[in-house]
Scaffold this motif. Structure first.
Motif, PDB file in Angstrom:
ATOM      1  N   CYS A 108       0.621  -1.423  -0.046  1.00  0.00           N
ATOM      2  CA  CYS A 108      -0.170  -0.869   0.257  1.00  0.00           C
ATOM      3  C   CYS A 108       0.450   1.696   0.071  1.00  0.00           C
ATOM      4  N   LEU A 109       2.020   1.513   1.196  1.00  0.00           N
ATOM      5  CA  LEU A 109       2.776   2.542   1.135  1.00  0.00           C
ATOM      6  C   LEU A 109       3.503   2.579  -0.773  1.00  0.00           C
ATOM      7  N   THR A 110       3.868   1.835  -0.816  1.00  0.00           N
ATOM      8  CA  THR A 110       4.931   1.578  -2.313  1.00  0.00           C
ATOM      9  C   THR A 110       3.745   2.178  -2.995  1.00  0.00           C
ATOM     10  N   ALA A 111       2.371   1.452  -3.139  1.00  0.00           N
ATOM     11  CA  ALA A 111       1.538   2.448  -4.620  1.00  0.00           C
ATOM     12  C   ALA A 111       1.471   3.902  -4.369  1.00  0.00           C
ATOM     13  N   LEU A 112       0.815   4.064  -2.455  1.00  0.00           N
ATOM     14  CA  LEU A 112       1.373   5.443  -2.939  1.00  0.00           C
ATOM     15  C   LEU A 112       2.167   6.121  -2.881  1.00  0.00           C
ATOM     16  N   LEU A 113       3.140   6.061  -2.776  1.00  0.00           N
ATOM     17  CA  LEU A 113       4.946   6.390  -3.212  1.00  0.00           C
ATOM     18  C   LEU A 113       4.836   6.496  -4.947  1.00  0.00           C
ATOM     19  N   VAL A 114       4.121   5.568  -5.220  1.00  0.00           N
ATOM     20  CA  VAL A 114       4.231   5.388  -6.853  1.00  0.00           C
ATOM     21  C   VAL A 114       3.552   6.382  -7.708  1.00  0.00           C
ATOM     22  N   GLY A 115       2.285   6.766  -6.656  1.00  0.00           N
ATOM     23  CA  GLY A 115       1.153   7.252  -7.334  1.00  0.00           C
ATOM     24  C   GLY A 115       1.989   8.638  -6.793  1.00  0.00           C
ATOM     25  N   ALA A 116       2.669   9.321  -6.000  1.00  0.00           N
ATOM     26  CA  ALA A 116       3.241  10.621  -5.820  1.00  0.00           C
ATOM     27  C   ALA A 116       4.123  11.034  -6.386  1.00  0.00           C
ATOM     28  N   ASN A 137       4.395  17.311  -0.267  1.00  0.00           N
ATOM     29  CA  ASN A 137       3.597  18.015  -1.125  1.00  0.00           C
ATOM     30  C   ASN A 137       3.015  16.770  -2.640  1.00  0.00           C
ATOM     31  N   GLY A 138       4.171  16.109  -2.550  1.00  0.00           N
ATOM     32  CA  GLY A 138       4.101  15.133  -3.474  1.00  0.00           C
ATOM     33  C   GLY A 138       2.771  14.162  -3.071  1.00  0.00           C
ATOM     34  N   VAL A 146      -7.325  11.420  -4.258  1.00  0.00           N
ATOM     35  CA  VAL A 146      -7.395   9.651  -4.854  1.00  0.00           C
ATOM     36  C   VAL A 146      -8.303   9.469  -5.989  1.00  0.00           C
ATOM     37  N   PRO A 147      -8.562  10.331  -6.581  1.00  0.00           N
ATOM     38  CA  PRO A 147      -9.141   9.452  -8.033  1.00  0.00           C
ATOM     39  C   PRO A 147      -8.634   9.495  -8.839  1.00  0.00           C
ATOM     40  N   LEU A 153      -2.536   5.862 -12.005  1.00  0.00           N
ATOM     41  CA  LEU A 153      -1.939   4.419 -11.181  1.00  0.00           C
ATOM     42  C   LEU A 153      -2.349   3.440 -12.766  1.00  0.00           C
ATOM     43  N   SER A 154      -3.681   2.970 -12.801  1.00  0.00           N
ATOM     44  CA  SER A 154      -4.869   2.870 -13.658  1.00  0.00           C
ATOM     45  C   SER A 154      -3.912   2.745 -14.964  1.00  0.00           C
ATOM     46  N   VAL A 155      -3.380   3.956 -16.085  1.00  0.00           N
ATOM     47  CA  VAL A 155      -2.922   3.920 -17.057  1.00  0.00           C
ATOM     48  C   VAL A 155      -1.608   3.412 -17.166  1.00  0.00           C
TER      49      VAL A 155
END
Length: 206
Positions: A108-116, A137-138, A146-147, A153-155
């Motif tokens: 979950c944390l990795t996904a958040l960082l990738v998304g940031a 800030n990122g 989140v949306p 992330l989906s793209v």
């Protein structure tokens, strides 16, 4: 029918945009070849695609190189911080044999960082601030939107995982377009967020 192919026609404009995205993708790949420069290359990539969103990008290659040089040091620090976290996460997972109690929070944390990352490198490309503040800030933008983060992330997942693996005949188009096309889509959302936060003039001035 003939009017479709004139210089101001829709087909010409679409082909020109496609060409620009292909060139930008090539610039990013070349700039990323040393691996350690991926952060600087991403910042330059978002610099160009954000400007595309507001219609002010006229000299794409020059703008890419200028941003790469200007923001290279800061972007590289952020990139190394991200790689360091991934290395630590992999080490922890290996030590606990992938136990779900540890694995799930880390994923979950990795996904958040990738998304940031798209937000963070876009901030570096757009504003002048300390590295720690950029990273904070990122992360905040990724959590506050989140949306948009999930769509971005989906793209990325679609272009870099699903299509190459399950639609192998699309591998060549993915290689030619994937990086810059992903940045264009992500910049569509990020540009709107930044404009709402600080106004269009602040986003386009740098």
């Amino acid at each position: 029918m003939r009017g479709l192919f004139v210089i101001d026609g829709n087909i010409y404009n679409y082909m020109l945009k496609l060409y620009e995205v292909m060139v930008l993708n090539l610039l990013f790949i070349i700039a990323s070849l040393p691996i350690i420069t991926i952060g600087a290359a991403l910042t330059a990539l978002y610099d160009v695609t954000l400007k595309m969103q507001v219609g002010i990008e006229k000299e794409m290659t020059r703008s890419f190189v200028k941003s790469f040089r200007k923001n290279g040091m800061q972007a590289t620090k952020i990139w190394f911080a991200f790689l360091s976290f991934i290395a630590i996460a992999c080490l922890v997972i290996s030590l606990v044999n992938g136990h779900p109690v540890v694995l799930f929070p880390l994923l979950c944390l990795t996904a958040l960082l990738v998304g940031a990352l798209p937000y963070t490198f876009s901030l570096v490309a757009t504003f002048d601030n300390k590295t720690g503040i950029m990273m904070r800030n990122g992360l905040m933008l990724a959590m506050q939107h989140v949306p948009h983060t999930l769509i971005m992330l989906s793209v990325s997942g679609l272009l870099f995982l699903y299509l190459p693996i399950y639609q192998s005949w699309l591998l060549l188009p993915v290689i030619i377009l994937a990086f810059s096309l992903t940045a264009v889509v992500q910049s569509h959302f990020i540009s709107g967020i930044l404009v709402k936060l600080v106004g269009e003039e602040e986003v386009t001035d740098r």
